[in-house]
Design an enzyme around this catalytic site. Structure first.
Site, PDB file in Angstrom:
ATOM      1  N   ARG A   1      62.600  -5.628  16.010  1.00  0.00           N
ATOM      2  CA  ARG A   1      63.255  -6.687  16.117  1.00  0.00           C
ATOM      3  C   ARG A   1      62.915  -8.019  15.703  1.00  0.00           C
ATOM      4  NH1 ARG A   1      67.744  -3.573  16.295  1.00  0.00           N
ATOM      5  NH2 ARG A   1      68.199  -2.767  18.266  1.00  0.00           N
TER       6      ARG A   1
ATOM      7  N   GLU B   1      75.429   7.074  19.694  1.00  0.00           N
ATOM      8  CA  GLU B   1      74.382   6.254  19.660  1.00  0.00           C
ATOM      9  C   GLU B   1      73.335   7.183  20.132  1.00  0.00           C
ATOM     10  OE1 GLU B   1      73.226   4.049  17.472  1.00  0.00           O
ATOM     11  OE2 GLU B   1      75.568   3.621  17.089  1.00  0.00           O
TER      12      GLU B   1
ATOM     13  N   PHE C   1      76.757  -9.400   6.603  1.00  0.00           N
ATOM     14  CA  PHE C   1      76.632  -8.338   7.485  1.00  0.00           C
ATOM     15  C   PHE C   1      77.615  -8.744   9.081  1.00  0.00           C
ATOM     16  CE2 PHE C   1      75.245  -5.536  11.020  1.00  0.00           C
ATOM     17  CZ  PHE C   1      75.784  -4.290  10.460  1.00  0.00           C
ATOM     18  N   PHE C   2      77.200 -10.019   9.152  1.00  0.00           N
ATOM     19  CA  PHE C   2      77.956 -10.650  10.230  1.00  0.00           C
ATOM     20  C   PHE C   2      78.932 -11.729   9.760  1.00  0.00           C
ATOM     21  CE2 PHE C   2      74.506  -8.794  12.591  1.00  0.00           C
ATOM     22  CZ  PHE C   2      75.126  -7.960  13.291  1.00  0.00           C
TER      23      PHE C   2
ATOM     24  N   GLU D   1      70.232   3.005   7.232  1.00  0.00           N
ATOM     25  CA  GLU D   1      70.509   1.819   8.001  1.00  0.00           C
ATOM     26  C   GLU D   1      69.122   0.972   8.442  1.00  0.00           C
ATOM     27  OE1 GLU D   1      73.020   2.529  11.403  1.00  0.00           O
ATOM     28  OE2 GLU D   1      74.529   3.372  10.228  1.00  0.00           O
TER      29      GLU D   1
ATOM     30  N   PRO E   1      77.693 -16.923  25.292  1.00  0.00           N
ATOM     31  CA  PRO E   1      78.773 -17.051  24.954  1.00  0.00           C
ATOM     32  C   PRO E   1      78.904 -18.534  24.494  1.00  0.00           C
ATOM     33  CG  PRO E   1      78.358 -16.879  27.231  1.00  0.00           C
ATOM     34  CD  PRO E   1      77.206 -16.314  26.749  1.00  0.00           C
TER      35      PRO E   1
ATOM     36  N   GLU F   1      66.838   2.151  10.070  1.00  0.00           N
ATOM     37  CA  GLU F   1      66.166   2.280  11.463  1.00  0.00           C
ATOM     38  C   GLU F   1      65.002   3.068  11.817  1.00  0.00           C
ATOM     39  OE1 GLU F   1      70.438   2.388  13.880  1.00  0.00           O
ATOM     40  OE2 GLU F   1      69.751   4.254  13.075  1.00  0.00           O
TER      41      GLU F   1
END
Length: 206
Positions: A75, A108, A24-25, A158, A130, A160
């Protein structure tokens, strides 16, 4: 004394780059070097970089009723800590190709909270972490009417599962001071609200 920002991206030399994970990433590994502040050159070193697109976050606030809408959802990254992994957060979503942050905010707002923002004001853009990821957050204040806000939302495919809470601005700000809200976007936005609340109320009543 030398002033900050003497170097730029053009001072970084990437010797090699490869993708070590793609899901996904994406995760890349880089071999790179750059000048040092003492005038020497840094030896070639390696870093892993989490490639994550930019995202947009919005603090929904009703300046007439002095209420905010905060979203509660699970999360994974909060597991294993001395707190619930269900966090209170802002409206947020990943920026898709060709979308402006303002368009993401409105999309959103509808998907996650059933909200339409009558006004969007930029708070700031900031890099999340970063040292290891590319993600930048575009952070906004979104003016709403909270009169009929709240409820259950989210896109099922998704995975959610979102509960939208209507909270007084005072209670929301108190939750950042006592640590119940401890995610960066919500902290920054609520502290900004604390500084700008009088102006937002005044403008809404003009």
């Amino acid at each position: 004394m030398t002033k900050p920002f003497q170097f730029s991206a053009s001072d970084v030399y990437i010797e090699k780059r490869e993708t070590v994970f793609q899901g996904f990433f994406r995760m890349d590994k880089l071999w790179l070097t750059h000048p040092r502040f003492d005038g020497q050159e840094m030896p070639v070193f390696t870093r892993e970089l989490f490639i994550r697109g930019d995202a947009t976050c919005v603090l929904p606030y009703d300046p007439v009723r002095e209420e905010v809408v905060l979203l509660e959802q699970f999360r994974l990254g909060a597991l294993g800590r001395a707190q619930s992994p269900w966090l209170l957060e802002l409206v947020a979503g990943m920026n898709e190709d060709g979308e402006s942050p303002e368009e993401v905010a409105q999309r959103e707002g509808q998907e996650e909270a059933g909200l339409t923002f009558s006004k969007l004001e930029k708070i700031c853009d900031y890099l999340v972490s970063p040292g290891g990821t590319t993600e930048m957050i575009h952070l906004f204040y979104g003016q709403i009417s909270a009169e009929s806000a709240g409820g259950l939302f989210g896109i099922e495919h998704e995975h959610e599962d979102i509960r939208a809470h209507v909270v007084s601005a005072d209670d929301a700000i108190a939750m950042i001071h006592d640590g119940r809200i401890n995610n960066a976007a919500a902290i920054i936005a609520l502290q900004w609200l604390e500084l700008n609340r009088s102006r937002l109320r005044r403008e809404a009543n003009q």
